[in-house]
Design a protein around this motif. Structure first.
Motif, PDB file in Angstrom:
ATOM      1  N   MET A 136       0.973  -1.469  -0.294  1.00 39.08           N
ATOM      2  CA  MET A 136      -0.551  -0.160   0.270  1.00 39.08           C
ATOM      3  C   MET A 136       1.304   1.291  -0.140  1.00 39.08           C
ATOM      4  SD  MET A 136      -2.634   1.372   2.526  1.00 39.08           S
ATOM      5  CE  MET A 136      -4.037   0.388   2.809  1.00 39.08           C
ATOM      6  N   ASP A 137       0.819   1.989  -1.310  1.00 40.10           N
ATOM      7  CA  ASP A 137       1.594   3.375  -1.001  1.00 40.10           C
ATOM      8  C   ASP A 137       1.120   4.397   0.514  1.00 40.10           C
ATOM      9  OD1 ASP A 137       2.676   5.279  -2.401  1.00 40.10           O
ATOM     10  OD2 ASP A 137       1.401   6.633  -1.392  1.00 40.10           O
ATOM     11  N   GLU A 138       2.046   4.719   0.219  1.00 36.60           N
ATOM     12  CA  GLU A 138       1.850   6.135   1.558  1.00 36.60           C
ATOM     13  C   GLU A 138       1.236   7.031   2.102  1.00 36.60           C
ATOM     14  OE1 GLU A 138       2.282   6.363   4.731  1.00 36.60           O
ATOM     15  OE2 GLU A 138       2.481   8.195   4.594  1.00 36.60           O
ATOM     16  N   ASN A 139       1.183   7.583   0.563  1.00 39.87           N
ATOM     17  CA  ASN A 139      -0.242   9.090   0.290  1.00 39.87           C
ATOM     18  C   ASN A 139      -1.373   7.456   0.643  1.00 39.87           C
ATOM     19  OD1 ASN A 139       1.167  10.241   0.117  1.00 39.87           O
ATOM     20  ND2 ASN A 139       2.241  10.394  -1.836  1.00 39.87           N
ATOM     21  N   ALA A 140      -1.431   6.593   0.298  1.00 35.90           N
ATOM     22  CA  ALA A 140      -3.395   6.375   0.064  1.00 35.90           C
ATOM     23  C   ALA A 140      -3.329   5.509   1.323  1.00 35.90           C
ATOM     24  CB  ALA A 140      -2.878   4.951  -0.428  1.00 35.90           C
ATOM     25  N   HIS A 141      -2.400   5.224   2.088  1.00 34.05           N
ATOM     26  CA  HIS A 141      -2.215   4.866   4.290  1.00 34.05           C
ATOM     27  C   HIS A 141      -2.643   6.245   4.356  1.00 34.05           C
ATOM     28  CE1 HIS A 141      -1.437   3.013   8.110  1.00 34.05           C
ATOM     29  NE2 HIS A 141      -2.147   3.097   7.825  1.00 34.05           N
ATOM     30  N   ARG A 142      -1.991   7.014   4.313  1.00 36.25           N
ATOM     31  CA  ARG A 142      -2.146   8.607   4.824  1.00 36.25           C
ATOM     32  C   ARG A 142      -3.957   8.896   4.837  1.00 36.25           C
ATOM     33  NH1 ARG A 142       1.571  13.741   4.577  1.00 36.25           N
ATOM     34  NH2 ARG A 142       2.644  11.745   4.382  1.00 36.25           N
ATOM     35  N   SER A 143      -4.289   8.807   3.608  1.00 37.99           N
ATOM     36  CA  SER A 143      -5.802   9.385   3.875  1.00 37.99           C
ATOM     37  C   SER A 143      -6.488   8.225   3.705  1.00 37.99           C
ATOM     38  CB  SER A 143      -6.331   9.119   1.953  1.00 37.99           C
ATOM     39  OG  SER A 143      -5.486   8.699   1.256  1.00 37.99           O
ATOM     40  N   LEU A 144      -6.174   7.265   4.394  1.00 38.30           N
ATOM     41  CA  LEU A 144      -7.104   6.185   5.122  1.00 38.30           C
ATOM     42  C   LEU A 144      -7.138   6.090   6.682  1.00 38.30           C
ATOM     43  CD1 LEU A 144      -6.764   2.485   3.829  1.00 38.30           C
ATOM     44  CD2 LEU A 144      -7.354   2.964   6.273  1.00 38.30           C
ATOM     45  N   LEU A 145      -6.314   6.812   6.837  1.00 40.21           N
ATOM     46  CA  LEU A 145      -6.184   7.119   8.059  1.00 40.21           C
ATOM     47  C   LEU A 145      -6.708   8.372   8.643  1.00 40.21           C
ATOM     48  CD1 LEU A 145      -2.058   6.208   9.522  1.00 40.21           C
ATOM     49  CD2 LEU A 145      -5.156   4.673  10.011  1.00 40.21           C
ATOM     50  N   ASP A 146      -6.571   9.661   8.121  1.00 41.82           N
ATOM     51  CA  ASP A 146      -7.571  10.890   7.994  1.00 41.82           C
ATOM     52  C   ASP A 146      -8.868  10.611   7.973  1.00 41.82           C
ATOM     53  OD1 ASP A 146      -5.292  11.683   8.181  1.00 41.82           O
ATOM     54  OD2 ASP A 146      -4.935  12.506   6.799  1.00 41.82           O
ATOM     55  N   ASN A 197      11.297  11.713   2.561  1.00 36.55           N
ATOM     56  CA  ASN A 197      11.042  10.015   2.620  1.00 36.55           C
ATOM     57  C   ASN A 197      10.381   9.821   1.487  1.00 36.55           C
ATOM     58  OD1 ASN A 197       8.593   7.920   3.845  1.00 36.55           O
ATOM     59  ND2 ASN A 197      10.889   7.546   4.249  1.00 36.55           N
ATOM     60  N   GLU A 198       8.795  10.694   0.966  1.00 39.34           N
ATOM     61  CA  GLU A 198       8.653  10.007  -0.337  1.00 39.34           C
ATOM     62  C   GLU A 198       9.753  10.111  -1.752  1.00 39.34           C
ATOM     63  OE1 GLU A 198       5.571  12.218  -0.864  1.00 39.34           O
ATOM     64  OE2 GLU A 198       4.719  10.811  -2.858  1.00 39.34           O
ATOM     65  N   ARG A 199      10.315  11.210  -1.358  1.00 35.00           N
ATOM     66  CA  ARG A 199      11.641  11.063  -2.865  1.00 35.00           C
ATOM     67  C   ARG A 199      12.817   9.689  -2.875  1.00 35.00           C
ATOM     68  NH1 ARG A 199      11.270  16.553  -4.620  1.00 35.00           N
ATOM     69  NH2 ARG A 199      13.039  15.953  -5.798  1.00 35.00           N
ATOM     70  N   TRP A 200      12.660  10.131  -0.798  1.00 32.80           N
ATOM     71  CA  TRP A 200      13.645   9.068  -1.090  1.00 32.80           C
ATOM     72  C   TRP A 200      13.199   7.459  -1.833  1.00 32.80           C
ATOM     73  CZ3 TRP A 200      18.633   7.052   0.176  1.00 32.80           C
ATOM     74  CH2 TRP A 200      19.287   6.343   0.961  1.00 32.80           C
ATOM     75  N   ARG A 201      12.110   7.387  -1.394  1.00 32.33           N
ATOM     76  CA  ARG A 201      11.793   5.575  -1.815  1.00 32.33           C
ATOM     77  C   ARG A 201      11.611   6.142  -3.048  1.00 32.33           C
ATOM     78  NH1 ARG A 201       7.604   7.345   1.365  1.00 32.33           N
ATOM     79  NH2 ARG A 201       6.133   7.190  -0.017  1.00 32.33           N
ATOM     80  N   ARG A 202      11.402   7.050  -4.107  1.00 40.94           N
ATOM     81  CA  ARG A 202      11.189   6.855  -4.902  1.00 40.94           C
ATOM     82  C   ARG A 202      12.392   7.319  -5.998  1.00 40.94           C
ATOM     83  NH1 ARG A 202       5.447  10.234  -6.121  1.00 40.94           N
ATOM     84  NH2 ARG A 202       5.655  10.037  -7.840  1.00 40.94           N
ATOM     85  N   ILE A 203      13.725   8.171  -5.742  1.00 43.64           N
ATOM     86  CA  ILE A 203      15.031   8.139  -6.177  1.00 43.64           C
ATOM     87  C   ILE A 203      16.032   7.471  -5.852  1.00 43.64           C
ATOM     88  CG2 ILE A 203      12.949   9.509  -8.059  1.00 43.64           C
ATOM     89  CD1 ILE A 203      14.855  11.935  -6.810  1.00 43.64           C
ATOM     90  N   GLY A 204      15.324   7.606  -4.215  1.00 43.50           N
ATOM     91  CA  GLY A 204      17.218   7.032  -3.889  1.00 43.50           C
ATOM     92  C   GLY A 204      17.974   7.971  -3.605  1.00 43.50           C
ATOM     93  N   PRO A 205      19.504   7.220  -3.827  1.00 47.66           N
ATOM     94  CA  PRO A 205      19.793   8.226  -3.139  1.00 47.66           C
ATOM     95  C   PRO A 205      19.828  10.008  -3.335  1.00 47.66           C
ATOM     96  CG  PRO A 205      20.845   6.181  -2.998  1.00 47.66           C
ATOM     97  CD  PRO A 205      19.948   6.254  -3.913  1.00 47.66           C
ATOM     98  N   GLN A 206      19.944   9.683  -4.670  1.00 48.76           N
ATOM     99  CA  GLN A 206      20.218  11.708  -5.866  1.00 48.76           C
ATOM    100  C   GLN A 206      18.984  12.191  -4.750  1.00 48.76           C
ATOM    101  OE1 GLN A 206      18.744  12.294  -9.227  1.00 48.76           O
ATOM    102  NE2 GLN A 206      18.354   9.951  -9.676  1.00 48.76           N
TER     103      GLN A 206
END
Ligand SMILES: [Zn+2]
Length: 363
Positions: free
Chosen positions: A214-224, A337-346
């Motif tokens: 489950m994507d973090e953004n999807a989980h976030r809106s579920l909890l909201d 964190n989102e950017r780290w998950r999606r594009i890594g070290p750069q």
């Protein structure tokens, strides 16, 4: 009080317990009115009871202190080095001065005037008593490990940062019978240790209804949604994640979220150099003397921008060198964190550049 100047030019006031002016016991720290600059409005002197080291948060005073009785070995060494360099011999450090100020052991220490309500104190005490078990549970819970993995955080990074997990079934351990109700809202949460001058605290992130994949953004809106557990909860006192008054490095990177901090640690930034504010109001007086510069790397959304300009202003006033480094406004996400998950070290290159530059200036 004896003033010692170290070889590195650092000025240290060695003080005696009996000199502390109307001290208050606040968890790991004692706060007292500063007799060095003679303050009478705020308890600006904050001293770690375990190490004896403390600091006056009044910007004009900025004193570094060591309570001799709480760290006799270091106090003795400092005093000794002072005599060797021909300073006039002060009375032995264990000799209390004549002037009688309220001693540390007086009853006022036992009760902070604005102590949190009992349930909050019980909650914090229960979490503190479980810190070892929750860290072990993070290792053993497949679900919690999967969650960290999907947020791009290696287990070792989380463990080193003191992160834990409270699995729902832990509440049913017989020894937790008494604490079950008070801990219930912490069940199924990733738990992060927090610190402030008032002591330790915790913040917890709910994994309620999270499923692997489950994507973090999807989980976030579920909890909201209504009737779901709150996404994040905190103890009172709360604090910052990664804030260790005595070990903070001279150049700090300030991020918003606990997972942003873990992402930067995963990328190789030093733990003493990254602090997550986790929504705890920032107080300029919290920054110890060794902190010379700060990089504000808060989120790229409206709230983050507003907090950045407020904080930048506040920090500049206290004399810190401040640089801004919000996440780029592109399609890769609004937080680290989102950017780290999606594009890594750069994703962290921009921070790395500013950090290297700033450390060069202040060191
Ligand atoms: Zn002071």
């Amino acid at each position: 009080m004896v003033t010692v100047v170290t070889r590195q030019g650092r000025r240290i006031e060695i003080i005696y317990q009996s000199e502390l002016c109307d001290p208050l016991n606040l968890g790991e720290y004692v706060r007292a009115y500063c007799h060095i600059h003679g303050s009478d409005h705020q308890r600006s002197l904050s001293i770690n009871k375990e190490t004896g080291w403390g600091h006056c948060f009044n910007a004009a005073c900025d004193a570094t202190v060591l309570v001799a009785e709480w760290n006799p070995a270091v106090a003795e060494r400092l005093l000794h080095s002072r005599y060797q360099r021909g300073a006039p011999i002060p009375p032995p450090y264990y000799q209390a001065p004549e002037k009688k100020l309220p001693p540390v052991s007086q009853p006022v220490l036992l009760q902070h005037p604005k102590a949190p309500p009992k349930w909050q104190r019980d909650e914090l005490a229960a979490l503190l008593s479980l810190s070892r078990q929750t860290r072990a549970a993070l290792v053993h819970s497949k679900r919690a490990r999967a969650y960290l993995y999907e947020r791009g955080i290696p287990l070792e990074v989380a463990l080193t940062a003191g992160v834990g997990y409270l699995p729902p079934d832990m509440l049913y351990m017989p020894e937790l019978k008494e604490k079950r109700e008070i801990l219930r809202r912490w069940a199924e949460r990733i738990i992060f240790p927090l610190t402030s001058p008032a002591g330790k605290g915790y913040i917890g992130r709910s994994l309620d209804h999270w499923q692997p994949g489950m994507d973090e953004n999807a989980h976030r809106s579920l909890l909201d949604q209504e009737r779901r557990p709150r996404r994040w909860i905190k103890t009172n006192p709360a604090g910052w994640f990664g804030y260790d008054l005595d070990r903070l490095s001279g150049c700090l990177i300030l991020v918003e979220g606990a997972f942003d901090r873990l992402s930067l640690l995963a990328a190789g930034f030093p733990p003493a150099g990254v602090v997550a504010l986790v929504g705890t109001a920032t107080q300029a007086e919290w920054y110890p003397h060794q902190v010379k510069a700060a990089i504000l790397a808060l989120d790229a959304d409206e709230g983050g921008k507003e907090a950045t300009s407020r904080l930048a202003c506040q920090l500049k006033q206290t004399g810190l060198c401040v640089k801004l480094c919000p996440p780029l406004q592109d399609k890769w996400g609004k937080d680290w964190n989102e950017r780290w998950r999606r594009i890594g070290p750069q994703s962290v290159w921009p921070i790395y550049e500013v950090y290297t530059e700033l450390c060069g200036i202040v060191s």
